[in-house]
Design a protein around this motif. Structure first.
Motif, PDB file in Angstrom:
ATOM      1  N   ILE A   1     -30.467  51.460  21.145  1.00  0.00           N
ATOM      2  CA  ILE A   1     -31.498  50.815  20.314  1.00  0.00           C
ATOM      3  C   ILE A   1     -30.857  50.525  18.964  1.00  0.00           C
ATOM      4  CG2 ILE A   1     -33.788  51.055  19.266  1.00  0.00           C
ATOM      5  CD1 ILE A   1     -34.265  53.358  21.371  1.00  0.00           C
ATOM      6  N   ASN A   2     -30.793  49.254  18.615  1.00  0.00           N
ATOM      7  CA  ASN A   2     -30.146  48.896  17.349  1.00  0.00           C
ATOM      8  C   ASN A   2     -30.707  47.549  16.891  1.00  0.00           C
ATOM      9  OD1 ASN A   2     -28.097  48.099  15.331  1.00  0.00           O
ATOM     10  ND2 ASN A   2     -26.980  49.854  16.149  1.00  0.00           N
ATOM     11  N   ASP A   3     -30.886  47.388  15.576  1.00  0.00           N
ATOM     12  CA  ASP A   3     -31.452  46.110  15.105  1.00  0.00           C
ATOM     13  C   ASP A   3     -30.388  45.039  14.903  1.00  0.00           C
ATOM     14  OD1 ASP A   3     -30.269  47.017  12.800  1.00  0.00           O
ATOM     15  OD2 ASP A   3     -32.130  47.169  11.626  1.00  0.00           O
ATOM     16  N   ASP A   4     -29.123  45.413  15.104  1.00  0.00           N
ATOM     17  CA  ASP A   4     -28.040  44.439  14.987  1.00  0.00           C
ATOM     18  C   ASP A   4     -27.558  44.061  16.400  1.00  0.00           C
ATOM     19  OD1 ASP A   4     -25.713  43.045  14.674  1.00  0.00           O
ATOM     20  OD2 ASP A   4     -24.627  44.640  13.617  1.00  0.00           O
ATOM     21  N   PRO A   5     -27.830  42.814  16.825  1.00  0.00           N
ATOM     22  CA  PRO A   5     -27.448  42.442  18.196  1.00  0.00           C
ATOM     23  C   PRO A   5     -25.949  42.497  18.443  1.00  0.00           C
ATOM     24  CG  PRO A   5     -28.210  40.519  16.956  1.00  0.00           C
ATOM     25  CD  PRO A   5     -28.480  41.713  16.092  1.00  0.00           C
TER      26      PRO A   5
ATOM     27  N   GLY B   1     -30.044  53.865  16.666  1.00  0.00           N
ATOM     28  CA  GLY B   1     -29.494  53.535  15.342  1.00  0.00           C
ATOM     29  C   GLY B   1     -28.056  53.957  15.175  1.00  0.00           C
ATOM     30  N   ILE B   2     -27.276  53.787  16.250  1.00  0.00           N
ATOM     31  CA  ILE B   2     -25.845  54.158  16.255  1.00  0.00           C
ATOM     32  C   ILE B   2     -25.033  52.878  16.397  1.00  0.00           C
ATOM     33  CG2 ILE B   2     -24.051  55.277  17.652  1.00  0.00           C
ATOM     34  CD1 ILE B   2     -26.069  57.462  18.345  1.00  0.00           C
ATOM     35  N   SER B   3     -24.018  52.700  15.546  1.00  0.00           N
ATOM     36  CA  SER B   3     -23.263  51.440  15.581  1.00  0.00           C
ATOM     37  C   SER B   3     -22.330  51.350  16.790  1.00  0.00           C
ATOM     38  CB  SER B   3     -22.465  51.260  14.289  1.00  0.00           C
ATOM     39  OG  SER B   3     -21.566  52.337  14.132  1.00  0.00           O
TER      40      SER B   3
ATOM     41  N   VAL C   1     -32.715  45.363  21.233  1.00  0.00           N
ATOM     42  CA  VAL C   1     -32.463  44.914  19.860  1.00  0.00           C
ATOM     43  C   VAL C   1     -33.796  44.974  19.119  1.00  0.00           C
ATOM     44  CG1 VAL C   1     -31.658  43.020  18.393  1.00  0.00           C
ATOM     45  CG2 VAL C   1     -30.613  43.398  20.638  1.00  0.00           C
ATOM     46  N   GLY C   2     -33.852  45.842  18.131  1.00  0.00           N
ATOM     47  CA  GLY C   2     -35.104  45.979  17.387  1.00  0.00           C
ATOM     48  C   GLY C   2     -35.027  47.137  16.420  1.00  0.00           C
ATOM     49  N   ASP C   3     -36.077  47.244  15.617  1.00  0.00           N
ATOM     50  CA  ASP C   3     -36.150  48.323  14.635  1.00  0.00           C
ATOM     51  C   ASP C   3     -36.504  49.634  15.369  1.00  0.00           C
ATOM     52  OD1 ASP C   3     -36.964  50.139  12.678  1.00  0.00           O
ATOM     53  OD2 ASP C   3     -37.539  48.513  11.319  1.00  0.00           O
ATOM     54  N   LEU C   4     -35.654  50.635  15.186  1.00  0.00           N
ATOM     55  CA  LEU C   4     -35.873  51.885  15.924  1.00  0.00           C
ATOM     56  C   LEU C   4     -37.223  52.517  15.618  1.00  0.00           C
ATOM     57  CD1 LEU C   4     -35.347  54.818  14.175  1.00  0.00           C
ATOM     58  CD2 LEU C   4     -33.106  53.764  13.983  1.00  0.00           C
ATOM     59  N   PHE C   5     -37.741  52.241  14.394  1.00  0.00           N
ATOM     60  CA  PHE C   5     -39.017  52.852  14.018  1.00  0.00           C
ATOM     61  C   PHE C   5     -40.190  52.206  14.769  1.00  0.00           C
ATOM     62  CE2 PHE C   5     -36.115  53.818  10.554  1.00  0.00           C
ATOM     63  CZ  PHE C   5     -36.260  55.196  10.514  1.00  0.00           C
ATOM     64  N   ASP C   6     -39.946  50.998  15.339  1.00  0.00           N
ATOM     65  CA  ASP C   6     -40.954  50.391  16.225  1.00  0.00           C
ATOM     66  C   ASP C   6     -40.676  50.754  17.681  1.00  0.00           C
ATOM     67  OD1 ASP C   6     -42.044  49.099  14.061  1.00  0.00           O
ATOM     68  OD2 ASP C   6     -40.755  47.312  14.315  1.00  0.00           O
TER      69      ASP C   6
ATOM     70  N   GLY D   1     -28.171  57.968  14.933  1.00  0.00           N
ATOM     71  CA  GLY D   1     -27.152  57.508  14.008  1.00  0.00           C
ATOM     72  C   GLY D   1     -27.743  57.290  12.624  1.00  0.00           C
ATOM     73  N   ALA D   2     -26.916  56.767  11.740  1.00  0.00           N
ATOM     74  CA  ALA D   2     -27.328  56.604  10.345  1.00  0.00           C
ATOM     75  C   ALA D   2     -28.565  55.720  10.209  1.00  0.00           C
ATOM     76  CB  ALA D   2     -26.170  56.012   9.547  1.00  0.00           C
ATOM     77  N   GLY D   3     -28.838  54.896  11.234  1.00  0.00           N
ATOM     78  CA  GLY D   3     -30.016  54.030  11.205  1.00  0.00           C
ATOM     79  C   GLY D   3     -31.330  54.787  11.040  1.00  0.00           C
TER      80      GLY D   3
HETATM   81  P1  FAD Z   1     -23.227  53.435  11.176  1.00  0.00           P
HETATM   82  O1  FAD Z   1     -21.900  52.993  11.605  1.00  0.00           O
HETATM   83  O2  FAD Z   1     -23.586  53.267   9.735  1.00  0.00           O
HETATM   84  O3  FAD Z   1     -24.298  52.687  12.073  1.00  0.00           O
HETATM   85  C1  FAD Z   1     -25.669  52.716  11.876  1.00  0.00           C
HETATM   86  C2  FAD Z   1     -26.276  51.718  12.849  1.00  0.00           C
HETATM   87  O4  FAD Z   1     -27.673  51.794  12.773  1.00  0.00           O
HETATM   88  C3  FAD Z   1     -25.879  50.275  12.579  1.00  0.00           C
HETATM   89  O5  FAD Z   1     -25.357  49.674  13.759  1.00  0.00           O
HETATM   90  C4  FAD Z   1     -27.187  49.592  12.201  1.00  0.00           C
HETATM   91  O6  FAD Z   1     -27.281  48.257  12.685  1.00  0.00           O
HETATM   92  C5  FAD Z   1     -28.208  50.471  12.870  1.00  0.00           C
HETATM   93  N1  FAD Z   1     -29.510  50.500  12.215  1.00  0.00           N
HETATM   94  C6  FAD Z   1     -29.782  50.637  10.887  1.00  0.00           C
HETATM   95  N2  FAD Z   1     -31.114  50.656  10.671  1.00  0.00           N
HETATM   96  C7  FAD Z   1     -31.693  50.492  11.884  1.00  0.00           C
HETATM   97  C8  FAD Z   1     -33.040  50.437  12.335  1.00  0.00           C
HETATM   98  N3  FAD Z   1     -34.077  50.572  11.465  1.00  0.00           N
HETATM   99  N4  FAD Z   1     -33.280  50.252  13.629  1.00  0.00           N
HETATM  100  C9  FAD Z   1     -32.271  50.123  14.529  1.00  0.00           C
HETATM  101  N5  FAD Z   1     -30.967  50.181  14.167  1.00  0.00           N
HETATM  102  C10 FAD Z   1     -30.677  50.384  12.869  1.00  0.00           C
HETATM  103  N6  FAD Z   1     -18.220  59.649  14.367  1.00  0.00           N
HETATM  104  C11 FAD Z   1     -18.931  60.282  15.301  1.00  0.00           C
HETATM  105  O7  FAD Z   1     -20.088  59.927  15.578  1.00  0.00           O
HETATM  106  N7  FAD Z   1     -18.397  61.362  15.939  1.00  0.00           N
HETATM  107  C12 FAD Z   1     -17.158  61.814  15.710  1.00  0.00           C
HETATM  108  O8  FAD Z   1     -16.744  62.814  16.305  1.00  0.00           O
HETATM  109  C13 FAD Z   1     -16.367  61.132  14.727  1.00  0.00           C
HETATM  110  N8  FAD Z   1     -15.108  61.523  14.461  1.00  0.00           N
HETATM  111  C14 FAD Z   1     -14.367  60.790  13.578  1.00  0.00           C
HETATM  112  C15 FAD Z   1     -13.029  61.138  13.365  1.00  0.00           C
HETATM  113  C16 FAD Z   1     -12.265  60.403  12.493  1.00  0.00           C
HETATM  114  C17 FAD Z   1     -10.829  60.791  12.297  1.00  0.00           C
HETATM  115  C18 FAD Z   1     -12.830  59.312  11.805  1.00  0.00           C
HETATM  116  C19 FAD Z   1     -11.993  58.492  10.860  1.00  0.00           C
HETATM  117  C20 FAD Z   1     -14.147  58.967  11.999  1.00  0.00           C
HETATM  118  C21 FAD Z   1     -14.942  59.703  12.866  1.00  0.00           C
HETATM  119  N9  FAD Z   1     -16.276  59.387  13.080  1.00  0.00           N
HETATM  120  C22 FAD Z   1     -16.968  60.046  14.050  1.00  0.00           C
HETATM  121  C23 FAD Z   1     -16.989  58.408  12.245  1.00  0.00           C
HETATM  122  C24 FAD Z   1     -17.092  57.041  12.891  1.00  0.00           C
HETATM  123  O9  FAD Z   1     -15.952  56.282  12.602  1.00  0.00           O
HETATM  124  C25 FAD Z   1     -18.334  56.282  12.360  1.00  0.00           C
HETATM  125  O10 FAD Z   1     -18.254  56.218  10.965  1.00  0.00           O
HETATM  126  C26 FAD Z   1     -19.657  56.934  12.736  1.00  0.00           C
HETATM  127  O11 FAD Z   1     -19.692  57.198  14.114  1.00  0.00           O
HETATM  128  C27 FAD Z   1     -20.785  55.981  12.371  1.00  0.00           C
HETATM  129  O12 FAD Z   1     -22.003  56.615  12.614  1.00  0.00           O
HETATM  130  P2  FAD Z   1     -23.309  55.802  12.819  1.00  0.00           P
HETATM  131  O13 FAD Z   1     -23.192  54.918  14.004  1.00  0.00           O
HETATM  132  O14 FAD Z   1     -24.417  56.785  12.786  1.00  0.00           O
HETATM  133  O15 FAD Z   1     -23.452  54.957  11.463  1.00  0.00           O
END
Ligand code: FAD
Length: 333
Positions: free
Chosen positions: A299-303, A279-281, A316-321, A224-226
């Motif tokens: 794996i996510n740093d936000d409980p 790192g997926i919310s 719960v922790g930093d994915l890079f660790d 994920g974006a993390g």
């Molecule tokens: P974020 O929501 O930004 O989450 C990032 C997470 O990483 C956070 O929980 C954060 O705590 C954690 N993080 C950050 N840094 C660290 C670290 N160093 N260590 C550990 N954890 C960390 N999304 C999809 O995935 N698939 C789809 O098919 C899809 N279709 C969609 C369709 C529609 C119509 C819409 C409106 C949205 C769609 N989305 C889809 C988007 C979806 O709503 C979310 O925006 C997306 O899934 C968020 O991706 P994410 O979890 O990577 O990012």
């Protein structure tokens, strides 16, 4: 338009999609359609279109079809929308199925409309759940309003009731289904109504997409974006686990991972034995594509991240660790 006599329509048809091999979604549909015919008393009919497809027709029987209709001709190889659409339409018009289910693959999406439009059937696309009510009316459910609700779409006055179904949402039919029951199905070769002269399209080149198909993966490490653009820790973990890499839409939108690896409502549905979410919310649109996984590790740093509600194990922790530590543990085993 005159009112249609829906009582003339019977049976549930499943399209068996063949490109060298059978697309797995076909057997998923066959298994799920069996739950419909168990309620309606209809026959479950598999439709096989292609060239030299006798073996596949046999396999459809073994996996539980009551009957198999086969249109076998060189004109169907390789796939083109015009001969498939014309053949399928002719069969629908002649035999009047009540329900027609087609995999929501590139091919299924490509030709389903060529059947639905001329037969005035309507078509529910990208369905994730199916059922029938007491009157045999298909209840086709699919996410709507960005995945916030599940809409049930019904087609009361027209037949056939057609739907394309998302790959990966159902379990595949057992290849030995017929052996384990008393089922004795039949195979019928149907008249091929198209020939080369009817086809306006021509295949000039076939390019095979080398991207791995994540829908078939037994183990997945999804980012994920993390990860903030640094795929290395996740790639190393994936290699240690012999897993495929997948991603959220946020990651794909950033261009960090190819769109073919996106999981979720607008991506693919996966059901691996192991899904590691890094790192997926845990947004609903993502969860929809992975919540049938056998075991989920998050794996996510936000409980409070929602992904933990869908995980069997949460770290719960930093994915890079955490990722390098997990990789090391796996490598030691
Ligand atoms: P974020 O929501 O930004 O989450 C990032 C997470 O990483 C956070 O929980 C954060 O705590 C954690 N993080 C950050 N840094 C660290 C670290 N160093 N260590 C550990 N954890 C960390 N999304 C999809 O995935 N698939 C789809 O098919 C899809 N279709 C969609 C369709 C529609 C119509 C819409 C409106 C949205 C769609 N989305 C889809 C988007 C979806 O709503 C979310 O925006 C997306 O899934 C968020 O991706 P994410 O979890 O990577 O990012």
């Amino acid at each position: 338009m005159t009112e249609l006599d829906t009582s003339e329509y019977a049976d549930v048809w499943v399209f068996v999609e063949v490109h060298d091999d059978v697309m797995p979604v076909s057997w998923e549909l066959l298994a799920e359609a069996k739950t419909l015919t168990a309620k309606t008393g209809d026959d479950l009919v598999a439709l096989v279109i292609g060239e030299d497809v006798d073996g596949i027709a046999e396999e459809a029987l073994a996996r539980g079809a009551d009957r198999v209709l086969v249109a076998d001709d060189p004109v169907f190889e390789p796939y083109r929308a015009d001969p498939y659409g014309a053949q399928f339409r002719a069969m629908v018009e002649a035999r009047k199925p009540s329900i027609v289910l087609i995999g929501g693959t590139h091919t299924g999406r490509d030709f389903a409309g060529r059947v639905a439009v001329p037969t005035h059937a309507g078509l529910t696309a990208d369905v994730t759940e199916i059922d029938v009510d007491d009157e045999g009316i298909l209840q086709a459910r699919r996410p709507a309003f960005g995945g916030d609700i599940l809409a049930t779409i019904v087609c009361e006055d027209h037949r056939p009731q057609m739907a394309t179904i998302r790959p990966g949402v159902f379990e595949a039919a057992d290849p030995n289904y017929a052996c384990e029951t008393t089922l004795e199905g039949s195979i019928e070769r149907v008249e091929v109504v198209v020939d080369e002269a009817d086809c306006i399209s021509e295949v000039l080149e076939r390019v095979v997409d080398a991207t791995a198909d994540i829908t078939e993966a037994e183990r997945i490490v999804a980012v994920g974006a993390g990860i903030e653009g640094d795929l290395e820790p996740a790639l190393e973990l994936a290699e240690a686990l012999d897993a495929e890499l997948a991603a959220t839409r946020a990651v794909v939108d950033e261009g960090w991972v190819d769109g073919a690896r996106q999981v979720g409502q607008t991506g693919k549905t996966v059901r691996p034995d192991l899904y590691v979410a890094v790192g997926i919310s845990g947004a609903i649109q993502h969860v929809e594509g992975m919540n049938k996984s056998e075991t989920v590790i998050a794996i996510n740093d936000d409980p409070n991240a929602p992904i933990f509600d869908h995980a069997d194990y949460g770290i719960v922790g930093d994915l890079f660790d955490v990722c390098p530590q997990l990789t090391e543990l796996v490598q030691e085993r």
